[in-house]
Design a protein around this motif. Sequence first.
Motif, PDB file in Angstrom:
ATOM      1  N   GLN A   1    -115.115 -82.316  32.413  1.00 25.77           N
ATOM      2  CA  GLN A   1    -114.892 -82.466  33.848  1.00 25.77           C
ATOM      3  C   GLN A   1    -115.314 -83.869  34.273  1.00 25.77           C
ATOM      4  N   PRO A   2    -114.538 -84.888  33.894  1.00 31.23           N
ATOM      5  CA  PRO A   2    -114.983 -86.271  34.117  1.00 31.23           C
ATOM      6  C   PRO A   2    -114.986 -86.729  35.576  1.00 31.23           C
ATOM      7  N   ASP A   3    -114.215 -86.078  36.439  1.00 30.09           N
ATOM      8  CA  ASP A   3    -114.132 -86.538  37.823  1.00 30.09           C
ATOM      9  C   ASP A   3    -115.205 -85.939  38.722  1.00 30.09           C
ATOM     10  N   MET A   4    -116.022 -85.055  38.184  1.00 32.60           N
ATOM     11  CA  MET A   4    -117.041 -84.387  38.988  1.00 32.60           C
ATOM     12  C   MET A   4    -118.415 -84.956  38.684  1.00 32.60           C
ATOM     13  N   THR A   5    -119.279 -84.918  39.687  1.00 31.27           N
ATOM     14  CA  THR A   5    -120.668 -85.303  39.452  1.00 31.27           C
ATOM     15  C   THR A   5    -121.356 -84.164  38.721  1.00 31.27           C
ATOM     16  N   THR A   6    -122.554 -84.420  38.248  1.00 27.91           N
ATOM     17  CA  THR A   6    -123.290 -83.421  37.478  1.00 27.91           C
ATOM     18  C   THR A   6    -123.566 -82.173  38.299  1.00 27.91           C
ATOM     19  N   SER A   7    -123.870 -82.333  39.578  1.00 31.75           N
ATOM     20  CA  SER A   7    -124.169 -81.169  40.424  1.00 31.75           C
ATOM     21  C   SER A   7    -122.922 -80.335  40.723  1.00 31.75           C
ATOM     22  N   GLU A   8    -121.732 -80.930  40.655  1.00 33.51           N
ATOM     23  CA  GLU A   8    -120.496 -80.204  40.939  1.00 33.51           C
ATOM     24  C   GLU A   8    -119.959 -79.480  39.713  1.00 33.51           C
ATOM     25  N   GLN A   9    -120.401 -79.861  38.532  1.00 35.38           N
ATOM     26  CA  GLN A   9    -119.886 -79.259  37.315  1.00 35.38           C
ATOM     27  C   GLN A   9    -120.423 -77.846  37.146  1.00 35.38           C
ATOM     28  N   GLN A  10    -119.604 -77.001  36.556  1.00 35.25           N
ATOM     29  CA  GLN A  10    -120.006 -75.622  36.330  1.00 35.25           C
ATOM     30  C   GLN A  10    -120.003 -75.335  34.836  1.00 35.25           C
ATOM     31  N   LEU A  11    -121.043 -74.655  34.389  1.00 33.15           N
ATOM     32  CA  LEU A  11    -121.109 -74.258  32.984  1.00 33.15           C
ATOM     33  C   LEU A  11    -120.284 -72.996  32.782  1.00 33.15           C
ATOM     34  N   ASN A  12    -119.572 -72.937  31.670  1.00 32.12           N
ATOM     35  CA  ASN A  12    -118.902 -71.684  31.375  1.00 32.12           C
ATOM     36  C   ASN A  12    -119.892 -70.743  30.686  1.00 32.12           C
ATOM     37  N   VAL A  13    -119.472 -69.524  30.478  1.00 31.57           N
ATOM     38  CA  VAL A  13    -120.375 -68.492  29.961  1.00 31.57           C
ATOM     39  C   VAL A  13    -120.841 -68.829  28.547  1.00 31.57           C
ATOM     40  N   ASN A  14    -119.966 -69.366  27.714  1.00 35.12           N
ATOM     41  CA  ASN A  14    -120.352 -69.697  26.339  1.00 35.12           C
ATOM     42  C   ASN A  14    -121.417 -70.785  26.302  1.00 35.12           C
ATOM     43  N   ASP A  15    -121.240 -71.827  27.108  1.00 35.55           N
ATOM     44  CA  ASP A  15    -122.223 -72.906  27.145  1.00 35.55           C
ATOM     45  C   ASP A  15    -123.568 -72.406  27.656  1.00 35.55           C
ATOM     46  N   ALA A  16    -123.542 -71.581  28.683  1.00 35.94           N
ATOM     47  CA  ALA A  16    -124.788 -71.053  29.239  1.00 35.94           C
ATOM     48  C   ALA A  16    -125.498 -70.164  28.232  1.00 35.94           C
ATOM     49  N   SER A  17    -124.744 -69.389  27.461  1.00 39.93           N
ATOM     50  CA  SER A  17    -125.381 -68.511  26.476  1.00 39.93           C
ATOM     51  C   SER A  17    -125.968 -69.323  25.321  1.00 39.93           C
ATOM     52  N   VAL A  18    -125.320 -70.399  24.929  1.00 40.60           N
ATOM     53  CA  VAL A  18    -125.860 -71.241  23.874  1.00 40.60           C
ATOM     54  C   VAL A  18    -127.128 -71.951  24.359  1.00 40.60           C
ATOM     55  N   MET A  19    -127.124 -72.409  25.605  1.00 34.99           N
ATOM     56  CA  MET A  19    -128.320 -73.035  26.157  1.00 34.99           C
ATOM     57  C   MET A  19    -129.462 -72.025  26.242  1.00 34.99           C
ATOM     58  N   ALA A  20    -129.160 -70.795  26.640  1.00 30.55           N
ATOM     59  CA  ALA A  20    -130.189 -69.755  26.691  1.00 30.55           C
ATOM     60  C   ALA A  20    -130.720 -69.451  25.300  1.00 30.55           C
ATOM     61  N   ALA A  21    -129.846 -69.488  24.296  1.00 32.17           N
ATOM     62  CA  ALA A  21    -130.298 -69.268  22.925  1.00 32.17           C
ATOM     63  C   ALA A  21    -131.232 -70.386  22.470  1.00 32.17           C
ATOM     64  N   GLY A  22    -130.939 -71.626  22.863  1.00 26.84           N
ATOM     65  CA  GLY A  22    -131.822 -72.741  22.523  1.00 26.84           C
ATOM     66  C   GLY A  22    -133.202 -72.580  23.134  1.00 26.84           C
ATOM     67  N   VAL A  23    -133.244 -72.163  24.393  1.00 27.73           N
ATOM     68  CA  VAL A  23    -134.531 -71.911  25.048  1.00 27.73           C
ATOM     69  C   VAL A  23    -135.212 -70.707  24.408  1.00 27.73           C
ATOM     70  N   GLY A  24    -134.430 -69.706  24.035  1.00 27.97           N
ATOM     71  CA  GLY A  24    -134.989 -68.524  23.365  1.00 27.97           C
ATOM     72  C   GLY A  24    -135.638 -68.859  22.036  1.00 27.97           C
ATOM     73  N   VAL A  25    -135.050 -69.796  21.303  1.00 32.58           N
ATOM     74  CA  VAL A  25    -135.645 -70.223  20.034  1.00 32.58           C
ATOM     75  C   VAL A  25    -137.025 -70.824  20.262  1.00 32.58           C
ATOM     76  N   VAL A  26    -137.150 -71.619  21.303  1.00 33.17           N
ATOM     77  CA  VAL A  26    -138.454 -72.220  21.614  1.00 33.17           C
ATOM     78  C   VAL A  26    -139.463 -71.142  21.971  1.00 33.17           C
ATOM     79  N   LEU A  27    -139.065 -70.207  22.825  1.00 34.89           N
ATOM     80  CA  LEU A  27    -139.974 -69.141  23.233  1.00 34.89           C
ATOM     81  C   LEU A  27    -140.387 -68.260  22.056  1.00 34.89           C
ATOM     82  N   LEU A  28    -139.428 -67.898  21.216  1.00 32.80           N
ATOM     83  CA  LEU A  28    -139.756 -67.063  20.056  1.00 32.80           C
ATOM     84  C   LEU A  28    -140.646 -67.803  19.057  1.00 32.80           C
ATOM     85  N   THR A  29    -140.415 -69.090  18.900  1.00 29.22           N
ATOM     86  CA  THR A  29    -141.277 -69.871  18.013  1.00 29.22           C
ATOM     87  C   THR A  29    -142.709 -69.889  18.543  1.00 29.22           C
TER      88      THR A  29
END
Length: 174
Positions: free
Chosen positions: A103-131
Amino acid sequence: QNSESVRKESSQERQQPYSHCHALIASYNISCCVVLLMKQYTGRTRPCVTFSAAQNKKHFAIIPQLLARLAPQASFPSADAMSASCVALVVVDLILLHQQQQQPDMTTSEQQLNVNDASVMAAGVGVVLLTCLGRVYFLAHHVLDTIVGATIPLLLYAGILQFLVLFSNNTQYN
């Protein structure tokens, strides 16, 4: 005019993905040095050493006994939490850079994460918490050890990225 200046700033950040790579590499290397120095100078005893031998036998006898023999005074901060935090930083940063390219024409605050990206980001945070939880559960670290270990790379990454963005804007680093 204000939205135009925001779009110029966001397009400058998009044109410099190398600054993210530099910040990730530098934050990992500096984090390793900081953690090793802090372990050396604090000398905090691991929880498995402070418990009696009878309690250690009840609680996963092999792991705490190995830690007590190998590095009894190397509890603060957790290097494993630091490494997990660095891995999560790479995952989250790659997703955000990919999102900016989609989404190159949008600023960072206007961009929306899709469900796959959000789940991968949550998994990354989950790895830190589980560690962190695993290190506390196996009596390798205190809770504060893991929190500080996971926070060091985040702070360094944010600082280094800001420095690189300022450096590239002031000295025509492009």
